[in-house]
Each structure stands twice: as structure tokens, then as C-alpha cells.
Design an enzyme around this catalytic site. Structure first.
Site, PDB file in Angstrom:
ATOM      1  N   THR A  93      -5.285   0.824  -5.342  1.00  0.00           N
ATOM      2  CA  THR A  93      -6.411  -0.017  -5.771  1.00  0.00           C
ATOM      3  C   THR A  93      -6.565  -1.115  -4.731  1.00  0.00           C
ATOM      4  OG1 THR A  93      -5.855   0.376  -8.086  1.00  0.00           O
ATOM      5  CG2 THR A  93      -7.301  -1.491  -7.615  1.00  0.00           C
ATOM      6  N   LYS A 168     -13.543   1.531 -10.178  1.00  0.00           N
ATOM      7  CA  LYS A 168     -12.254   1.046 -10.707  1.00  0.00           C
ATOM      8  C   LYS A 168     -12.332  -0.450 -11.064  1.00  0.00           C
ATOM      9  CE  LYS A 168      -7.660   0.495 -10.998  1.00  0.00           C
ATOM     10  NZ  LYS A 168      -6.802   1.052 -11.998  1.00  0.00           N
ATOM     11  N   LYS A 243      -4.744  -8.926 -10.362  1.00  0.00           N
ATOM     12  CA  LYS A 243      -5.099  -8.344  -9.052  1.00  0.00           C
ATOM     13  C   LYS A 243      -6.493  -7.704  -9.121  1.00  0.00           C
ATOM     14  CE  LYS A 243      -4.186  -4.482  -6.006  1.00  0.00           C
ATOM     15  NZ  LYS A 243      -3.458  -3.262  -5.683  1.00  0.00           N
TER      16      LYS A 243
HETATM   17  P1  NAD Z   1       4.661  -0.264  -5.985  1.00  0.00           P
HETATM   18  O1  NAD Z   1       4.825  -1.605  -5.394  1.00  0.00           O
HETATM   19  O2  NAD Z   1       5.653   0.237  -6.979  1.00  0.00           O
HETATM   20  O3  NAD Z   1       4.585   0.837  -4.811  1.00  0.00           O
HETATM   21  C1  NAD Z   1       4.004   0.600  -3.546  1.00  0.00           C
HETATM   22  C2  NAD Z   1       4.945   1.216  -2.507  1.00  0.00           C
HETATM   23  O4  NAD Z   1       4.342   1.110  -1.222  1.00  0.00           O
HETATM   24  C3  NAD Z   1       6.299   0.474  -2.420  1.00  0.00           C
HETATM   25  O5  NAD Z   1       7.326   1.410  -2.688  1.00  0.00           O
HETATM   26  C4  NAD Z   1       6.339  -0.038  -0.977  1.00  0.00           C
HETATM   27  O6  NAD Z   1       7.617   0.001  -0.408  1.00  0.00           O
HETATM   28  C5  NAD Z   1       5.389   0.944  -0.292  1.00  0.00           C
HETATM   29  N1  NAD Z   1       4.866   0.481   0.975  1.00  0.00           N
HETATM   30  C6  NAD Z   1       4.284  -0.731   1.263  1.00  0.00           C
HETATM   31  N2  NAD Z   1       3.885  -0.754   2.559  1.00  0.00           N
HETATM   32  C7  NAD Z   1       4.240   0.445   3.096  1.00  0.00           C
HETATM   33  C8  NAD Z   1       4.119   1.029   4.391  1.00  0.00           C
HETATM   34  N3  NAD Z   1       3.559   0.361   5.406  1.00  0.00           N
HETATM   35  N4  NAD Z   1       4.581   2.276   4.577  1.00  0.00           N
HETATM   36  C9  NAD Z   1       5.163   2.962   3.569  1.00  0.00           C
HETATM   37  N5  NAD Z   1       5.313   2.466   2.311  1.00  0.00           N
HETATM   38  C10 NAD Z   1       4.868   1.227   2.098  1.00  0.00           C
HETATM   39  O7  NAD Z   1       3.182  -0.224  -6.598  1.00  0.00           O
HETATM   40  P2  NAD Z   1       2.589   0.828  -7.660  1.00  0.00           P
HETATM   41  O8  NAD Z   1       2.726   0.288  -9.037  1.00  0.00           O
HETATM   42  O9  NAD Z   1       3.089   2.194  -7.338  1.00  0.00           O
HETATM   43  O10 NAD Z   1       1.026   0.713  -7.312  1.00  0.00           O
HETATM   44  C11 NAD Z   1       0.473   1.331  -6.166  1.00  0.00           C
HETATM   45  C12 NAD Z   1      -1.031   1.130  -6.202  1.00  0.00           C
HETATM   46  O11 NAD Z   1      -1.560   1.717  -7.385  1.00  0.00           O
HETATM   47  C13 NAD Z   1      -1.473  -0.348  -6.219  1.00  0.00           C
HETATM   48  O12 NAD Z   1      -2.606  -0.481  -5.407  1.00  0.00           O
HETATM   49  C14 NAD Z   1      -1.771  -0.616  -7.687  1.00  0.00           C
HETATM   50  O13 NAD Z   1      -2.713  -1.637  -7.868  1.00  0.00           O
HETATM   51  C15 NAD Z   1      -2.307   0.742  -8.110  1.00  0.00           C
HETATM   52  N6  NAD Z   1      -2.170   1.038  -9.546  1.00  0.00           N
HETATM   53  C16 NAD Z   1      -0.998   0.764 -10.190  1.00  0.00           C
HETATM   54  C17 NAD Z   1      -0.884   1.054 -11.546  1.00  0.00           C
HETATM   55  C18 NAD Z   1       0.413   0.782 -12.296  1.00  0.00           C
HETATM   56  O14 NAD Z   1       0.383   0.838 -13.530  1.00  0.00           O
HETATM   57  N7  NAD Z   1       1.515   0.533 -11.620  1.00  0.00           N
HETATM   58  C19 NAD Z   1      -1.974   1.604 -12.243  1.00  0.00           C
HETATM   59  C20 NAD Z   1      -3.148   1.899 -11.544  1.00  0.00           C
HETATM   60  C21 NAD Z   1      -3.225   1.601 -10.185  1.00  0.00           C
END
Ligand code: NAD
Length: 294
Positions: A93, A168, A243
Site C-alpha cells: 500500500t 485502496k 498510514k
Molecule cells: P512488514 O513490515 O511485516 O513487511 C515488510 C517487509 O519488507 C519487511 O520484512 C522488511 O524487512 C521488508 N523490506 C523493506 N525494505 C526492503 C528491501 N529494500 N528489500 C527487501 N525487503 C525489504 O509489513 P506487512 O504488514 O507485511 O505490510 C506490507 C505492505 O502491505 C504494507 O504496504 C502495508 O501497508 C500493506 N498491508 C498490510 C496489511 C496488514 O494487515 N499487515 C493489510 C493490507 C495491506
């Protein structure tokens, strides 16, 4: 079956990648956090030493990263090394502006691309029932749809580049505003001596009916599965709601749209987060509105 690079194996990315493995794809994964790579390996993902190593032989590249700056930095690093014609799917997102830039980077290197953010949370990611909101050309969407299917309950083509991100943040702005509206109504009902169940029984079958009331009811009792029944453990954390509301306000400002309730909801969630509730479910805002100190 495709060879898929999966960059960003966090709370969402890891279970999504696991469903692609289950569907028979070869998944090459990369994340900056070693613990997340260990989990990915347990799910059958082939762990790679870098994002470039994961991408260079992949037919499809999926990113699931925290924010626009992470997506752009990964795209800039890997797009020049990707197979010509590979399909890039960003399911993070992110802000609409960064989504447009990500599409432009992909196009510059002869790659297909869609933005495909999701709704459904970690539960939906594990169950393979996420809703994907996709933005991109008809051709890119047709290529992406079968790849997204094992992770999806529903895949909606919302329009051209960045339309998925637009859908979204508009949806989540409705959600943030409607949750505050429902919570305010319960707080008023309490002051008026009306029971939670009575308000629920009326509003859930009247014009006040909405998802924040009937699926995610912010008071314990009427909807047993809602986070209010487990002390507001998420669910959907207040930090993520803030966010998405901030992204909606950034987009509204850039597009010249008046969203006064979106702005107010953003302020209220900022205060709720600042009081130390970033990790609580977003429906816990009812306690803040009631004036509870804990
Ligand atoms: P998270 O922080 O658990 O996962 C993100 C991952 O990206 C981390 O493991 C981090 O180490 C990795 N990362 C960051 N920079 C990187 C790079 N340069 N190379 C490789 N890996 C890298 O977050 P999440 O909860 O999995 O959310 C991910 C996305 O999905 C976000 O944009 C969030 O807004 C969206 N989202 C989350 C949810 C939820 O319920 N968690 C629901 C809908 C959407």
C-alpha cells in the site's frame, strides 16, 4: 507454472509467497530481515542473497514492502536486471504518486506492471482470500490475474496505472470515517442509557448499517468475532489505519479533492496512535472517544 521473485517477506509477504508455492510456482524470495527469510524457507521459498539475484531469471516480480520509498528503491535496483517483458506486481500500500513512478520505471525497462494493493489483512493472506485492487493495462492485468488467484478471494481491475492504489485509499478512508461514526454512536447511546445490543439491533437493520458496525462492531457483545471481544487485539492495527488515512489526505491534496471528514479522521487516528495505541485494533478508537485514559 511461473518463476516468481517475491521481495518483502514480512507479515503479509510470507503467507502470500507460501500460497504461490502451494499453487506449484517456483518462488525466489528476498527480504532484509534474516528471520523472515527463515520463515520463507520453511514455506518452500528458495531464499536468494539479494533482490537482483531473485529477479534476474523471474517471469514475475512481486513486491510487498512498507512504503513508496522502499518500492521505488527496489524497482530502481532490479528493473534494469529483470528479464525483458517480465511482469512487475506491487502489492504494497503506497502513495499514488510513487505508484505512478514505479509504473514509469518498469515501462522504461520494457517490463509490464500493475499496482495491486490488497485488503484482507494477515488472515486473508494466510487463507489465500485477499481482495486485490489492480491498476494497469488490460494486457498486464490479464497476465497478472492467474498469478494473483492462489492468493486471492477476489481480483478487481480498477483501471489504468495507480487505479488500484486509488481504490485502496478511498476504501480505507470510508472505513476510518465509518468506524469513528459507529463508535461515536455507541458512546452517545451509553450516555443516553441505551444498551449496546439495542443500538446494534436497530442500526444493523436500519440506515446506519455498515461494515464497521456489523462485521467489526467496536463494542464487545453484538458481533462475537470483532476485535472488541478480545481487548482490541488486531485485526487491523491503528498504525496501519493512520498510514492509509495519511495516504488518502496526500492524494486528496494533490488532486484538489475536499475530504473534510477524511482530514478529521486522520487527526483523530493520529491522536489515538500518539497515546500509545498504534498496535491496538483501529476499532479501539471508541475508548479514546469515550475519554478512557488507559
Ligand atoms: P512488514 O513490515 O511485516 O513487511 C515488510 C517487509 O519488507 C519487511 O520484512 C522488511 O524487512 C521488508 N523490506 C523493506 N525494505 C526492503 C528491501 N529494500 N528489500 C527487501 N525487503 C525489504 O509489513 P506487512 O504488514 O507485511 O505490510 C506490507 C505492505 O502491505 C504494507 O504496504 C502495508 O501497508 C500493506 N498491508 C498490510 C496489511 C496488514 O494487515 N499487515 C493489510 C493490507 C495491506
Amino acid at each position: 507454472m511461473a518463476t516468481i521473485a517475491f521481495i518483502g517477506l514480512g507479515n503479509m509477504g510470507n503467507p502470500m509467497a507460501a500460497n504461490l508455492v502451494k499453487a506449484g510456482h517456483t518462488v525466489l524470495g528476498f527480504d532484509l530481515m534474516p528471520d523472515n527469510l527463515t520463515v520463507a524457507k520453511e514455506h518452500g521459498v528458495t531464499v536468494m542473497a539479494s533482490a537482483v539475484a531473485a529477479v534476474k531469471d523471474a517471469d514475475v516480480v512481486i513486491t510487498m514492502l512498507p512504503a513508496g520509498k522502499h518500492v521505488l528503491s527496489v524497482y530502481e535496483g532490479v528493473a534494469p536486471k529483470a528479464k525483458k517483458g517480465a511482469l512487475f506486481i506491487d502489492s504494497s500500500t503506497i502513495d499514488v504518486e510513487s505508484a505512478r513512478k514505479a509504473h514509469a520505471i518498469a515501462a522504461k525497462h520494457g517490463l509490464q506492471s500493475i499496482d495491486a494493493p490488497v485488503s484482507g489483512g494477515t488472515g486473508g493472506a494466510a487463507a489465500g482470500t485477499l481482495t486485490f485492487m489492480a491498476g494497469g493495462s488490460d494486457e498486464a492485468f490479464a497476465a497478472a490475474e492467474p498469478i494473483l488467484k492462489p492468493m486471492a478471494g477476489r481480483v478487481v481491475h480498477c483501471g489504468g496505472a495507480s487505479a488500484g492504489q486509488a481504490a485502496k485509499i478511498c476504501n480505507n478512508m470510508i472505513l476510518g470515517i465509518s468506524m469513528i461514526g459507529v463508535a461515536e454512536a455507541f458512546v452517545l447511546a451509553e450516555k443516553l442509557g441505551l444498551s449496546h445490543q439495542a443500538l446494534y439491533d436497530v442500526a444493523s437493520t436500519s440506515s446506519g448499517q455498515c461494515w464497521s458496525l456489523t462485521t467489526y462492531c467496536p463494542v464487545p457483545g453484538p458481533v462475537p468475532a470483532s476485535p472488541a471481544n478480545r481487548d482490541y487485539k488486531p485485526g487491523f492495527a491503528a498504525a496501519l489505519m493512520l498510514k492509509d488515512l495519511k495516504l488518502s489526505q496526500e492524494a486528496a491534496q494533490n488532486a484538489g479533492a475536499a475530504t473534510p471528514l477524511g482530514a478529521e479522521a486522520t487527526q483523530l487516528y493520529a491522536l489515538f496512535n500518539a497515546q500509545g495505541h498504534a498496535g491496538a485494533d483501529f476499532s479501539g478508537i471508541i475508548n479514546f472517544l469515550r475519554g478512557d485514559k488507559s
